[in-house]
Scaffold this active site. Structure first.
Site, PDB file in Angstrom:
ATOM      1  CE1 TYR A  26      -3.664   2.519   0.478  1.00  0.00           C
ATOM      2  CE2 TYR A  26      -2.501   3.215   2.458  1.00  0.00           C
ATOM      3  CZ  TYR A  26      -3.496   3.420   1.520  1.00  0.00           C
ATOM      4  OH  TYR A  26      -4.312   4.516   1.614  1.00  0.00           O
ATOM      5  CD  GLU A  48      -8.287   7.263   4.998  1.00  0.00           C
ATOM      6  OE1 GLU A  48      -8.277   7.250   6.244  1.00  0.00           O
ATOM      7  OE2 GLU A  48      -7.307   6.908   4.317  1.00  0.00           O
ATOM      8  CD1 TRP A  56      -3.803   1.432   5.877  1.00  0.00           C
ATOM      9  CD2 TRP A  56      -5.890   2.199   6.004  1.00  0.00           C
ATOM     10  NE1 TRP A  56      -4.234   1.702   4.590  1.00  0.00           N
ATOM     11  CE2 TRP A  56      -5.506   2.178   4.649  1.00  0.00           C
ATOM     12  CE3 TRP A  56      -7.169   2.657   6.337  1.00  0.00           C
ATOM     13  CZ2 TRP A  56      -6.352   2.579   3.621  1.00  0.00           C
ATOM     14  CZ3 TRP A  56      -8.018   3.059   5.296  1.00  0.00           C
ATOM     15  CH2 TRP A  56      -7.613   3.026   3.969  1.00  0.00           C
TER      16      TRP A  56
END
Length: 206
Positions: A26, A48, A56
């Site tokens: 990522y 988000e 995350w």
């Protein structure tokens, strides 16, 4: 401990991007690289939103399942979701089963579609490019929100979006390339800077 780490590949990268393969992929190929299309921006806002209060890493692990559950984040498709779909999602282990967040994703799809005839989502988001600031050399140099993220959050709410506070919006700006918070010395930083210059040509200055 340094916030910049040199990996086995000889490349220096932000320490968070070196912790495991998922984060590294990522960090290296996606975070901070400009997103200029409606679907992509809508997806990043939704991710988000889902991440708020969670790690995350959890979102990245569930990402493909979340995409499948939300029609690959096609705004027109998600905008048609109703009570039946919400109840189904609340039983779906692929997603984050939080009613408020799930409802926000649907509401945000409806708002995205409604904006097209006036100021489409990409045009709105990219009009809030922040002022240039000092290149971060450590995590301590970073901020969690800016005046631009506050203003954009306010405007998104005015347009009908939900779960878009200033901190969530700033995280989105980092993710979609309006902000380049790769540390000085991170090999990705220069690649993002070049991509930002190309992306900014697509939208007039605010």
């Amino acid at each position: 401990m340094s916030d910049l780490v040199t990996g086995e590949d000889g490349k220096a990268r932000c320490r968070w991007g070196s912790t495991d393969e998922l984060y590294r992929g990522y960090h290296d190929t996606e975070w901070g690289r400009p997103v200029t299309d409606e679907r992509g921006l809508y997806e990043k806002l939704c991710l988000e939103c889902l991440q708020s209060g969670l790690s995350w890493a959890l979102i990245l692990r569930k990402r493909e399942g979340i995409r499948a559950a939300f029609a690959d984040f096609a705004p027109d498709a998600v905008a048609t979701f109703g009570r039946k779909e919400i109840e189904g999602l609340l039983k779906d282990s692929r997603v984050i089963r939080n009613r408020r967040k799930l409802e926000a994703i649907i509401q945000n799809a409806q708002a995205t579609v409604a904006m097209r005839d006036q100021t489409p989502l990409p045009e709105l988001v990219w009009s809030y490019r922040p002022r240039k600031r000092r290149v971060p050399r450590a995590y301590a140099d970073m901020v969690s929100l800016t005046e631009e993220s506050k203003q954009l959050a306010k405007e998104l709410k005015r347009q009908g979006f939900a779960f878009v506070g200033p901190t969530t919006v700033y995280s989105t700006l980092q993710a979609v390339g309006l902000v380049n918070d790769h540390l000085a010395g991170c090999f990705v930083r220069k690649e993002v800077e070049a991509a930002q210059r190309d992306a900014q040509r697509l939208f007039p200055s605010r």
